[in-house]
Design an enzyme around this catalytic site. Sequence first.
Site, PDB file in Angstrom:
ATOM      1  CB  SER A 140      -0.900  -0.026   1.283  1.00 47.93           C
ATOM      2  OG  SER A 140      -0.379   0.229   2.389  1.00 47.93           O
ATOM      3  CE  LYS A 179      -3.012   2.321   4.001  1.00 47.34           C
ATOM      4  NZ  LYS A 179      -2.357   0.876   4.504  1.00 47.34           N
TER       5      LYS A 179
END
Length: 139
Positions: A60, A97
């Site tokens: 990700s 993230k």
Amino acid sequence: MKALDTKQLNARYSFEAPLHHAKIPAGMKIFPADGSVLDLNSHLVHHPEATFLVRACGESMIDRGIKDGNILIVDRALIPVEGDVVIASLDGELTVKTLEIKDERTYLVAANKKFLPLEIKPFMQFQIWGVVVHVIHSL
């Protein structure tokens, strides 16, 4: 993600290497060391008591240079700001993230177009564990 104990690593693996001050374009010969050394612990870890290592998994964050299996150096002493890559706990699960804040809303955003941004809602259990300051990976 699996946390690695920095105190144990620092105690077992103290590493200093000669530091060449010249910037070397690829293909040029290496100049002899001038005697100075670079202590990787002090170069990479600015707040030892607030720093931990964690191994990333998944894809990700590949567009920010974080690949599956990379070791992330995370500093808990830093106050996270918009744009920082953070380790966050979201409903009991850890994730890495980019922190984004838009229109007073908080988002965790992947660095891979395959993943949608995640808006943090008031009912979610959300905590930022620290700011990722370095990524260690093999070539």
